[in-house]
Design an enzyme around this catalytic site. Structure first.
Site, PDB file in Angstrom:
ATOM      1  CB  ALA A  69      -0.892  -0.004   1.236  1.00 26.89           C
ATOM      2  CD  GLU A  96      -2.379  -7.753   2.838  1.00 26.28           C
ATOM      3  OE1 GLU A  96      -2.532  -8.089   4.011  1.00 26.28           O
ATOM      4  OE2 GLU A  96      -2.448  -6.565   2.455  1.00 26.28           O
ATOM      5  CD  GLU A 138       1.693  -5.730   5.586  1.00 22.32           C
ATOM      6  OE1 GLU A 138       2.560  -6.609   5.823  1.00 22.32           O
ATOM      7  OE2 GLU A 138       0.855  -5.845   4.682  1.00 22.32           O
TER       8      GLU A 138
HETATM    9  N1  DAK Z   1       4.613   3.209  -0.633  1.00 22.65           N
HETATM   10  C1  DAK Z   1       5.058   4.373  -1.160  1.00 22.65           C
HETATM   11  N2  DAK Z   1       6.211   4.502  -1.824  1.00 22.65           N
HETATM   12  C2  DAK Z   1       6.980   3.405  -1.957  1.00 22.65           C
HETATM   13  C3  DAK Z   1       6.613   2.139  -1.426  1.00 22.65           C
HETATM   14  C4  DAK Z   1       5.347   2.068  -0.731  1.00 22.65           C
HETATM   15  N3  DAK Z   1       4.873   0.921  -0.233  1.00 22.65           N
HETATM   16  N4  DAK Z   1       7.590   1.258  -1.714  1.00 22.65           N
HETATM   17  C5  DAK Z   1       8.530   1.917  -2.401  1.00 22.65           C
HETATM   18  N5  DAK Z   1       8.174   3.223  -2.563  1.00 22.65           N
HETATM   19  C6  DAK Z   1       8.918   4.272  -3.225  1.00 22.65           C
HETATM   20  C7  DAK Z   1      10.128   4.729  -2.414  1.00 22.65           C
HETATM   21  O1  DAK Z   1       9.741   5.658  -1.423  1.00 22.65           O
HETATM   22  C8  DAK Z   1      11.009   5.318  -3.475  1.00 22.65           C
HETATM   23  O2  DAK Z   1      10.511   6.601  -3.799  1.00 22.65           O
HETATM   24  P1  DAK Z   1      11.556   7.843  -4.064  1.00 22.65           P
HETATM   25  O3  DAK Z   1      12.382   7.955  -2.836  1.00 22.65           O
HETATM   26  O4  DAK Z   1      12.345   7.400  -5.277  1.00 22.65           O
HETATM   27  O5  DAK Z   1      10.657   9.006  -4.324  1.00 22.65           O
HETATM   28  C9  DAK Z   1      10.748   4.439  -4.688  1.00 22.65           C
HETATM   29  O6  DAK Z   1       9.485   3.782  -4.435  1.00 22.65           O
HETATM   30  C10 DAK Z   1      11.800   3.362  -4.879  1.00 22.65           C
HETATM   31  O7  DAK Z   1      11.928   2.649  -3.660  1.00 22.65           O
HETATM   32  P2  DAK Z   1      13.340   2.378  -2.947  1.00 22.65           P
HETATM   33  O8  DAK Z   1      14.293   3.479  -3.255  1.00 22.65           O
HETATM   34  O9  DAK Z   1      13.067   2.089  -1.517  1.00 22.65           O
HETATM   35  O10 DAK Z   1      13.810   1.077  -3.725  1.00 22.65           O
HETATM   36  P3  DAK Z   1      14.759  -0.100  -3.182  1.00 22.65           P
HETATM   37  O11 DAK Z   1      15.041  -0.952  -4.364  1.00 22.65           O
HETATM   38  O12 DAK Z   1      15.924   0.467  -2.418  1.00 22.65           O
HETATM   39  O13 DAK Z   1      13.858  -0.908  -2.140  1.00 22.65           O
HETATM   40  C11 DAK Z   1      11.853  -2.017  -1.405  1.00 22.65           C
HETATM   41  C12 DAK Z   1      12.762  -1.614  -2.596  1.00 22.65           C
HETATM   42  C13 DAK Z   1      10.557  -2.627  -1.974  1.00 22.65           C
HETATM   43  C14 DAK Z   1      12.573  -3.089  -0.543  1.00 22.65           C
HETATM   44  C15 DAK Z   1      11.555  -0.752  -0.514  1.00 22.65           C
HETATM   45  O14 DAK Z   1      11.066   0.281  -1.374  1.00 22.65           O
HETATM   46  C16 DAK Z   1      10.539  -1.010   0.542  1.00 22.65           C
HETATM   47  O15 DAK Z   1      10.820  -1.610   1.591  1.00 22.65           O
HETATM   48  N6  DAK Z   1       9.304  -0.489   0.314  1.00 22.65           N
HETATM   49  C17 DAK Z   1       8.250  -0.557   1.310  1.00 22.65           C
HETATM   50  C18 DAK Z   1       7.698  -1.974   1.424  1.00 22.65           C
HETATM   51  C19 DAK Z   1       6.621  -2.047   2.442  1.00 22.65           C
HETATM   52  O16 DAK Z   1       6.815  -1.692   3.626  1.00 22.65           O
HETATM   53  N7  DAK Z   1       5.453  -2.503   2.026  1.00 22.65           N
HETATM   54  C20 DAK Z   1       4.295  -2.616   2.916  1.00 22.65           C
HETATM   55  C21 DAK Z   1       3.505  -1.328   2.848  1.00 22.65           C
HETATM   56  S1  DAK Z   1       2.189  -1.363   4.023  1.00 22.65           S
HETATM   57  C22 DAK Z   1      -5.055  -1.722   5.426  1.00 22.65           C
HETATM   58  C23 DAK Z   1      -4.913  -2.875   4.669  1.00 22.65           C
HETATM   59  C24 DAK Z   1      -3.726  -3.141   3.990  1.00 22.65           C
HETATM   60  C25 DAK Z   1      -2.671  -2.276   4.095  1.00 22.65           C
HETATM   61  C26 DAK Z   1      -2.829  -1.147   4.838  1.00 22.65           C
HETATM   62  C27 DAK Z   1      -3.995  -0.865   5.497  1.00 22.65           C
HETATM   63  N8  DAK Z   1      -6.315  -1.457   6.121  1.00 22.65           N
HETATM   64  C28 DAK Z   1      -7.404  -2.370   6.095  1.00 22.65           C
HETATM   65  C29 DAK Z   1      -6.506  -0.231   6.877  1.00 22.65           C
HETATM   66  C30 DAK Z   1      -1.432  -2.600   3.450  1.00 22.65           C
HETATM   67  C31 DAK Z   1      -0.307  -2.047   3.933  1.00 22.65           C
HETATM   68  C32 DAK Z   1       0.963  -2.193   3.232  1.00 22.65           C
HETATM   69  O17 DAK Z   1       1.108  -2.766   2.197  1.00 22.65           O
END
Ligand code: DAK
Length: 258
Positions: A65, A112, A132
């Site tokens: 997300a 998911e 998460e």
């Molecule tokens: N959201 C926003 N931006 C993201 C992102 C994300 N999930 N993942 C990556 N980006 C962005 C980065 O901020 C970066 O942007 P700039 O800095 O270039 O502007 C760009 O994409 C490239 O990312 P990285 O520079 O970090 O690239 P790397 O190759 O170094 O790393 C990575 C890749 C995938 C390992 C890393 O980007 C990473 O860890 N990303 C976050 C992964 C993550 O935490 N995913 C889970 C998100 S939480 C809900 C139900 C479901 C959800 C929420 C609520 N409810 C019922 C209320 C779901 C939640 C989630 O999915």
């Protein structure tokens, strides 16, 4: 069809949705899911489409997300907007066969989303995870429910509690992934499989999908009864008559989706 967050095209009888927010590694926004929902509506209404594929880029199916989009959310924002449920669940309600072709990262909501599809074909580069916990939240798009059903409690706990990513080989070994393909040919190979599925009778495909999904939501006897009733119903389908006649006449069946 033109959308801000996805690309949509047809390849013969296959509908293809490509997540297209490359700068954010296909982070899943509300707008993106509105787009996906509209594309699915169109593919489901189109009699010529027999199977749908959702894919991302080589680097990321979807990195979860959009964190920037939800960082300021309070409980009331999420509750009143029916966050996630309002439009994300549309994917799980799709009645036509739906394949996720996953290359690179499928994290959080990305993992998911893939699990909402009927099966996952993974590139050898694919990485699945529910990170998460690192953000101080729990998987909320079905992760804590669909992962244990796919791979058992131990593996699901391992992924959700430690945030460990698993690669395509481990994901296939534990039942999350149906097939592994080379990254370079993932999409084309997936489309070949999808095209093969789309050649079958659509109403029967839909019955099979409904019946397999029922196994998740009922006990064995209930599920068997559902399967039996659907099986009986299939005798009322023209394509059933055609399929059996074609076999006995040693020719290719000509299904008419009726
Ligand atoms: N959201 C926003 N931006 C993201 C992102 C994300 N999930 N993942 C990556 N980006 C962005 C980065 O901020 C970066 O942007 P700039 O800095 O270039 O502007 C760009 O994409 C490239 O990312 P990285 O520079 O970090 O690239 P790397 O190759 O170094 O790393 C990575 C890749 C995938 C390992 C890393 O980007 C990473 O860890 N990303 C976050 C992964 C993550 O935490 N995913 C889970 C998100 S939480 C809900 C139900 C479901 C959800 C929420 C609520 N409810 C019922 C209320 C779901 C939640 C989630 O999915």
């Amino acid at each position: 069809m033109n959308f801000e967050n996805i690309l949509v095209e047809t390849r013969g009888k296959v509908g293809l949705i490509t997540l297209n927010r490359p700068k954010a590694l296909n982070a899943l926004s509300d707008g993106l899911f509105d787009d996906v929902g509209l594309a699915l509506d169109a593919f489901e209404a189109d009699e010529a489409i027999g199977c749908i594929v959702i894919t991302g880029s080589e680097k990321a199916f979807a990195a979860g997300a959009d964190i920037s989009g939800m960082k300021d959310y309070g409980y009331m924002d999420a509750y009143k907007a029916n966050f996630i449920t309002r439009n994300w669940d549309r994917v799980a309600r799709c009645r036509k066969p739906l394949i996720a072709a996953v290359s690179g990262f499928a994290l959080g909501g990305g993992c998911e989303l893939a699990m909402m599809c009927d099966m996952i074909f993974a590139a050898d580069s694919a990485k699945f995870g529910q990170p998460e916990i690192k953000l101080g939240i729990l998987p909320g798009g079905g992760g804590t429910q669909r992962l244990p059903r796919a791979m058992g409690k131990g593996k699901a706990m391992d992924m959700c509690l430690t945030a460990r990513m698993i690669d395509a080989v481990e994901a296939e070994r534990c039942g999350l992934v149906a097939r592994i393909m080379p990254t370079a040919t993932l999409l084309e190979e997936t489309i070949v499989v999808a095209a093969g599925i789309a050649e079958f009778s659509l109403p029967v495909l839909m019955m099979i999908k409904e019946s397999v999904n029922r196994s998740y939501e009922s006990g064995l006897q209930e599920g068997l009864l559902f399967e039996r009733r659907s099986f009986h119903a299939a005798f009322g389908i023209n394509d059933r008559r055609e399929g059996m006649a074609a076999f006995l006449e040693k020719r290719k069946p000509d299904f008419t989706n009726s």
